[in-house]
Design a protein around this motif. Structure first.
Motif, PDB file in Angstrom:
ATOM      1  N   LEU A 565       0.681  -1.127  -0.287  1.00  0.00           N
ATOM      2  CA  LEU A 565      -0.059  -0.165   0.028  1.00  0.00           C
ATOM      3  C   LEU A 565       0.789   1.288   0.023  1.00  0.00           C
ATOM      4  CD1 LEU A 565      -2.768   1.443   0.266  1.00  0.00           C
ATOM      5  CD2 LEU A 565      -2.650   1.220   2.607  1.00  0.00           C
ATOM      6  N   ILE A 566       1.865   1.287   0.781  1.00  0.00           N
ATOM      7  CA  ILE A 566       2.703   2.262   0.891  1.00  0.00           C
ATOM      8  C   ILE A 566       3.411   2.743  -0.634  1.00  0.00           C
ATOM      9  CG2 ILE A 566       4.920   3.394   1.628  1.00  0.00           C
ATOM     10  CD1 ILE A 566       4.283   2.233   4.221  1.00  0.00           C
ATOM     11  N   ASN A 567       3.911   1.574  -1.118  1.00  0.00           N
ATOM     12  CA  ASN A 567       4.467   1.590  -2.516  1.00  0.00           C
ATOM     13  C   ASN A 567       3.627   2.235  -3.584  1.00  0.00           C
ATOM     14  OD1 ASN A 567       7.118   0.701  -2.328  1.00  0.00           O
ATOM     15  ND2 ASN A 567       6.433  -1.306  -2.192  1.00  0.00           N
ATOM     16  N   GLY A 568       2.153   1.777  -3.304  1.00  0.00           N
ATOM     17  CA  GLY A 568       1.180   2.246  -4.320  1.00  0.00           C
ATOM     18  C   GLY A 568       1.115   3.783  -4.003  1.00  0.00           C
ATOM     19  N   LEU A 569       1.184   4.334  -2.727  1.00  0.00           N
ATOM     20  CA  LEU A 569       0.940   5.753  -2.547  1.00  0.00           C
ATOM     21  C   LEU A 569       2.333   6.439  -3.062  1.00  0.00           C
ATOM     22  CD1 LEU A 569      -0.447   5.512   0.920  1.00  0.00           C
ATOM     23  CD2 LEU A 569      -1.397   6.467  -0.922  1.00  0.00           C
ATOM     24  N   LEU A 570       3.647   5.838  -3.335  1.00  0.00           N
ATOM     25  CA  LEU A 570       4.580   6.509  -3.439  1.00  0.00           C
ATOM     26  C   LEU A 570       4.716   6.697  -5.030  1.00  0.00           C
ATOM     27  CD1 LEU A 570       7.533   4.670  -1.371  1.00  0.00           C
ATOM     28  CD2 LEU A 570       7.025   7.021  -1.598  1.00  0.00           C
ATOM     29  N   LYS A 571       3.694   5.725  -5.618  1.00  0.00           N
ATOM     30  CA  LYS A 571       3.530   5.849  -7.223  1.00  0.00           C
ATOM     31  C   LYS A 571       3.086   7.045  -7.577  1.00  0.00           C
ATOM     32  CE  LYS A 571       4.174   0.690  -7.708  1.00  0.00           C
ATOM     33  NZ  LYS A 571       3.454  -0.493  -8.236  1.00  0.00           N
ATOM     34  N   LEU A 572       2.176   7.765  -6.523  1.00  0.00           N
ATOM     35  CA  LEU A 572       1.382   8.757  -6.807  1.00  0.00           C
ATOM     36  C   LEU A 572       2.102  10.291  -6.315  1.00  0.00           C
ATOM     37  CD1 LEU A 572      -1.824   7.229  -5.662  1.00  0.00           C
ATOM     38  CD2 LEU A 572      -0.965   7.415  -7.758  1.00  0.00           C
ATOM     39  N   PRO A 573       3.206  10.650  -6.892  1.00  0.00           N
ATOM     40  CA  PRO A 573       3.826  11.836  -6.427  1.00  0.00           C
ATOM     41  C   PRO A 573       3.256  12.958  -6.842  1.00  0.00           C
ATOM     42  CG  PRO A 573       5.118  11.083  -8.197  1.00  0.00           C
ATOM     43  CD  PRO A 573       4.003   9.921  -7.927  1.00  0.00           C
ATOM     44  N   PRO A 574       3.255  14.084  -6.204  1.00  0.00           N
ATOM     45  CA  PRO A 574       2.784  15.530  -6.625  1.00  0.00           C
ATOM     46  C   PRO A 574       3.385  15.812  -7.956  1.00  0.00           C
ATOM     47  CG  PRO A 574       3.429  15.541  -4.282  1.00  0.00           C
ATOM     48  CD  PRO A 574       4.089  14.184  -4.982  1.00  0.00           C
ATOM     49  N   VAL A 575       2.794  16.601  -8.856  1.00  0.00           N
ATOM     50  CA  VAL A 575       3.235  16.948 -10.005  1.00  0.00           C
ATOM     51  C   VAL A 575       2.833  18.622 -10.239  1.00  0.00           C
ATOM     52  CG1 VAL A 575       3.081  14.826 -11.245  1.00  0.00           C
ATOM     53  CG2 VAL A 575       1.092  16.108 -11.242  1.00  0.00           C
ATOM     54  N   ARG A 576       3.817  19.177 -10.932  1.00  0.00           N
ATOM     55  CA  ARG A 576       3.370  20.716 -11.504  1.00  0.00           C
ATOM     56  C   ARG A 576       2.801  20.724 -12.685  1.00  0.00           C
ATOM     57  NH1 ARG A 576       5.732  24.499  -8.290  1.00  0.00           N
ATOM     58  NH2 ARG A 576       6.437  25.828  -9.958  1.00  0.00           N
ATOM     59  N   ARG A 577       1.669  21.254 -13.030  1.00  0.00           N
ATOM     60  CA  ARG A 577       1.200  21.307 -14.293  1.00  0.00           C
ATOM     61  C   ARG A 577       0.973  22.935 -14.706  1.00  0.00           C
ATOM     62  NH1 ARG A 577      -3.470  16.715 -13.125  1.00  0.00           N
ATOM     63  NH2 ARG A 577      -1.979  14.817 -13.209  1.00  0.00           N
ATOM     64  N   PRO A 578       1.482  22.979 -15.892  1.00  0.00           N
ATOM     65  CA  PRO A 578       1.300  24.567 -16.327  1.00  0.00           C
ATOM     66  C   PRO A 578      -0.300  24.654 -16.399  1.00  0.00           C
ATOM     67  CG  PRO A 578       2.049  23.265 -18.224  1.00  0.00           C
ATOM     68  CD  PRO A 578       2.183  22.450 -16.817  1.00  0.00           C
ATOM     69  N   ILE A 579      -0.860  25.906 -16.220  1.00  0.00           N
ATOM     70  CA  ILE A 579      -1.977  26.263 -16.386  1.00  0.00           C
ATOM     71  C   ILE A 579      -2.279  27.014 -18.091  1.00  0.00           C
ATOM     72  CG2 ILE A 579      -3.903  27.647 -15.664  1.00  0.00           C
ATOM     73  CD1 ILE A 579      -2.891  27.774 -12.645  1.00  0.00           C
ATOM     74  N   ALA A 580      -2.989  26.265 -18.768  1.00  0.00           N
ATOM     75  CA  ALA A 580      -3.261  26.831 -20.214  1.00  0.00           C
ATOM     76  C   ALA A 580      -3.796  27.952 -20.260  1.00  0.00           C
ATOM     77  CB  ALA A 580      -3.733  25.649 -21.069  1.00  0.00           C
ATOM     78  N   PRO A 581      -3.416  28.942 -21.359  1.00  0.00           N
ATOM     79  CA  PRO A 581      -3.986  29.936 -21.687  1.00  0.00           C
ATOM     80  C   PRO A 581      -5.752  29.707 -21.911  1.00  0.00           C
ATOM     81  CG  PRO A 581      -2.119  30.202 -22.870  1.00  0.00           C
ATOM     82  CD  PRO A 581      -2.238  28.786 -22.136  1.00  0.00           C
ATOM     83  N   GLY A 582      -6.536  30.481 -21.399  1.00  0.00           N
ATOM     84  CA  GLY A 582      -8.011  30.227 -21.793  1.00  0.00           C
ATOM     85  C   GLY A 582      -8.679  29.437 -20.752  1.00  0.00           C
ATOM     86  N   SER A 583      -7.997  28.808 -19.656  1.00  0.00           N
ATOM     87  CA  SER A 583      -8.476  28.112 -18.488  1.00  0.00           C
ATOM     88  C   SER A 583      -9.162  28.789 -17.799  1.00  0.00           C
ATOM     89  CB  SER A 583      -7.280  27.321 -17.820  1.00  0.00           C
ATOM     90  OG  SER A 583      -6.354  26.522 -18.400  1.00  0.00           O
ATOM     91  N   LYS A 584     -10.355  28.133 -17.311  1.00  0.00           N
ATOM     92  CA  LYS A 584     -11.235  28.774 -16.352  1.00  0.00           C
ATOM     93  C   LYS A 584     -11.484  28.022 -15.233  1.00  0.00           C
ATOM     94  CE  LYS A 584     -14.182  31.017 -20.119  1.00  0.00           C
ATOM     95  NZ  LYS A 584     -15.618  31.201 -20.306  1.00  0.00           N
TER      96      LYS A 584
END
Length: 776
Positions: A565-584
């Motif tokens: 279960l811990i390994n399953g959580l480790l496979k879900l790290p935070p990610v930084r995603r750019p906000i595309a123009p036109g986003s609402k």
């Protein structure tokens, strides 16, 4: 320029006393006087008399040896002798067992025998007559003493009587840190609600101030603070605990007067006493009624009587009520018209500590020998007054003299164990809370209005429709009456029950998730991890609840499934995603409401509030600012986990602790691993390559940093603390090095570890930081 004074100079007053003694008791020796003296009224000793004229007279007690001889009412020259002077002098003489009462204004002198207030014809009393009077002083009837008590408790001794009553009432409600009593001695945090109440009391048109809020938010402490600061405001404040008023407030007052002062007062006597005190022109009288219930015909009628002005023009009420009782007290059953209480009251709401109040709470703890690790100001769970007290209780209770207790900057999963213990006395109502937790978990994945979804990140709630399908009418009523839930309305218009004790509810939700988690992990650990993250991302305190659920399921899962279960959580790290123009986008700030965001092609972002009538606000953002952090909840859960009790052997037979390698991974995360608070806060971060990190001056504000601190402070099997520090520094990860520095900075102040921590800071941390010159 001429100055007029109502009090004679001290020398003149002493001369008048000496002259009176010489005229009334000629030839009598060994006389001594006291202008302030102790009067024992029943079981209570109070100070009486005055050092200067009060309302035109001074009260003086004359002794011969150890025997009280006479009470002298010394009037200012020119003032007539009145029946009120006789009554006051007789009352003091009866209670001090002085056989003689003397009333004089310098030119006229009256001498009375105390037991029947017969006017003695003699202008003076010789030694023989004086001995006879002393011998017969015990002839005063008990009924006369009772009348004396009644007289003095409503006039000159009223302030002392109120102080004695407050001491008794508050003593019953004060206990140790670990007790279930409302108050801890010497621990009282100044609240803004108290100052708001003072302002309302000073307003001429305010008859009643209502202090309302959820359970255990500190309503009672506001009333206690009013009482303890009464002298500074020149008020008389009487504190009464309303749960003791089942037969009415006046019955309760009569019982207290009887117990403290041996005055067998009736309800009418108590009513008259209260009226007499409230009618005194020399101070404002404030009656504080704590935990006022919404029912009770007798108490409601008495409140109406007091509010209507029948108790005197100077009486004002301050009542503390649970928020769920407010409407019942202020609205008539038709819900359209206010009651007399509603028409004549000002409401002041109290909740968790704000920044200034929390700072005061930390100062109070420090003065008593406790303190919080720097960074605790960012822990939302510690802002609940009862949670803070419960969290520090065990350490403060067993604190050795001369030592200090250092308390963690955040509770994490511990808050749920604290809540479980604190509310163990709820009995059958706990079953209804468990049912609500089951309903809540079932509703988590339901499709909801975006406003409802966002508000659910800050408060626990369930739909009233589903609650009533699973809990009968009486059960729902019990939840409301206990203050555990409050009726509300969602953005979508759905009727809700909002949970008012989130730490307790978080415990029950964690228990429910643990039950479901076991089956899901056995079926597919990775999918179980995704399910847990998705669930916890949609609730308040979600990261701590997720970790709590994992900890509770450890025994059922076993080490193998636990690690999967811990390994399953480790496979879900935070990610930084750019906000595309036109986003609402739509966001929520609780004090503002829903806010719409729109990003145009140039990066200009326009914000519009839906709930406040204000023009749109536009800001230009560069490319680095147009980034959002997603998928953070899995690693937030791991940050709260602290699996220090789980270790395994490697191929070489060495014992390796799970927490040691887990914190190396989580601690390297280039994202601040903490949930933001409800409001904008003074939390500083530094931008780094592909991320950000918490400023060192924030203290320990991330759960992962506190976990690293505990790893290095405790003696944990399978952990070589120095080797771990060197391995963390060798990674070159700036976020990990920064968190290591925060942990070691704290440990450098911990007894038994400070020298080692200073050595690690100098030999390991600072050289590692030199590899990042922009932060060196």
């Amino acid at each position: 320029m001429s100055i007029t004074t109502t009090s004679p100079p001290e020398a003149e007053l002493e001369a008048r006393i000496a002259d009176t003694l010489q005229r009334v008791f000629p030839g009598t020796t060994s006389l001594r006087i006291q202008q302030r003296f102790k009067v024992r009224v029943g079981h209570t000793e109070m100070e009486a008399g005055s050092q200067s004229y009060v309302e035109g007279r001074a009260d003086i007690l004359v002794y011969q040896g150890d025997e009280a001889l006479a009470v002298i009412e010394l009037k200012r020259e020119g003032l007539p002798l009145t029946a009120d002077d006789e009554a006051q002098g007789a009352s003091y003489a009866l209670l001090t067992r002085a056989p003689i009462v003397v009333i004089t204004n310098g030119s006229d002198t009256n001498i009375y025998q105390t037991h029947d207030m017969k006017l003695l014809k003699e202008a003076s009393i010789d030694a023989g007559e004086l001995a006879h009077r002393i011998a017969t002083a015990a002839a005063a009837a008990q009924s006369s003493i009772t009348g004396a008590i009644s007289k003095l408790l409503g006039t000159d001794l009223s302030a002392a009587a109120i102080a004695a009553m407050n001491a008794t009432e508050l003593h019953e409600l004060t206990g140790s840190w670990t007790s279930s009593q409302r108050f801890v001695e010497n621990f009282l945090v100044p609240r803004k609600a108290t100052e708001a109440a003072r302002i309302a009391i000073r307003a001429a048109d305010t008859r009643v101030v209502i202090i309302s809020g959820p359970p255990l938010c500190g309503k009672s402490s506001v009333l206690r603070e009013l009482e303890e600061t009464a002298d500074a405001n020149g008020w008389a404040v009487l504190f009464i605990e309303a749960s003791s008023c089942a037969e009415g407030l006046f019955r309760r007052l009569a019982n207290v007067l009887a117990a403290l002062f041996s005055w067998p007062a009736t309800q009418d006597d108590a009513r008259m006493w209260l009226r007499r005190v409230a009618s005194r022109p020399d101070y404002r009288f404030v009656l504080c009624i704590d935990s006022l219930p919404s029912g009770g015909a007798v108490l409601s009628a008495e409140l109406d009587e007091m509010i209507s002005g029948g108790m005197g023009a100077h009486l004002q009420l301050v009542v503390a009520v649970d928020e769920n009782d407010f409407d019942h007290l202020t609205l008539k059953p038709n819900r359209r018209e206010p009651t007399r209480l509603g028409r004549n009251s000002t409401r002041i709401e109290v909740g968790n500590y704000d920044d200034n109040e929390f700072a005061s709470a930390r100062d109070c703890l420090y003065q008593l020998g406790g303190g919080l690790v720097d960074g605790g100001q960012y822990a939302p769970e510690l802002r609940a007054p009862w949670v803070l007290r419960a969290a520090v209780a065990s350490q403060m209770e067993s604190l050795p003299e001369g030592s200090a207790a250092v308390l963690p900057p955040l509770l994490g999963t511990e808050m749920f164990s604290v809540a479980d213990e604190r509310f163990a006395c709820l009995g059958a109502v706990r079953n209804e809370i468990r049912t609500l937790a089951r309903i809540y978990v079932d509703e988590l994945m339901a499709k909801r209005h975006h406003g409802d979804r966002l508000s659910s990140l800050y408060v626990f709630s369930v739909t009233r429709e589903n609650a009533r399908k699973n809990i009968d009418r009486d059960g729902c009523h019990d939840l409301v009456r206990a203050g555990l839930v409050q009726a509300s309305t969602a953005y979508s218009g759905d009727s809700l029950y909002v949970i008012r004790v989130p730490a307790l509810f978080g415990h029950e939700v964690g228990v429910r998730l643990a039950t479901l988690l076991q089956r899901k992990v056995q079926k597919n650990p990775d999918e179980a991890a995704k399910w847990l993250v998705k669930s916890c991302a949609r609730m308040p305190l979600g990261d701590a609840i997720g970790a709590y659920a994992i900890n509770r399921s450890l025994q059922q899962l076993g080490p193998g499934d636990y690690l999967l279960l811990i390994n399953g959580l480790l496979k879900l790290p935070p990610v930084r995603r750019p906000i595309a123009p036109g986003s609402k986008m739509v966001a929520m700030i609780p004090s503002v409401g829903l806010i719409d965001f729109e990003v145009d092609v140039n990066g200009t972002t326009t914000m519009r509030s839906r709930d406040i009538l204000s023009p749109p606000f536009t800001v230009d953002l560069d490319e680095e600012d147009l980034v959002a952090v997603a998928n953070i909840d899995g690693w937030l859960i791991l940050s709260q986990l602290r699996p220090f009790n789980l270790a395994f052997c490697n191929q070489d037979g060495d014992l390796l602790n799970v927490a040691a390698w887990l914190l190396l991974e989580i601690g390297s995360c280039p994202v601040v691993l903490r949930r933001p608070g409800k409001e904008l806060e003074q939390f500083h971060t530094h931008a780094i390559d592909h991320g950000e990190m918490s400023c060192l001056k924030n203290g320990i504000a991330e759960p992962v940093t506190w976990s690293i601190t505990e790893l290095l402070v405790q003696d944990i099997p399978g952990v070589d603390r120095e080797a771990w520090v060197r391995e963390a520094a060798a990674t070159g990860s700036l976020p990990l090095i920064n968190r290591l520095g925060q942990a070691l900075s704290h440990i450098s102040n911990v007894a038994g570890r400070s020298e080692w921590a200073e050595q690690m800071l100098e030999q390991v941390y600072r050289p590692a930081l030199q590899g990042h010159p922009q932060f060196h």
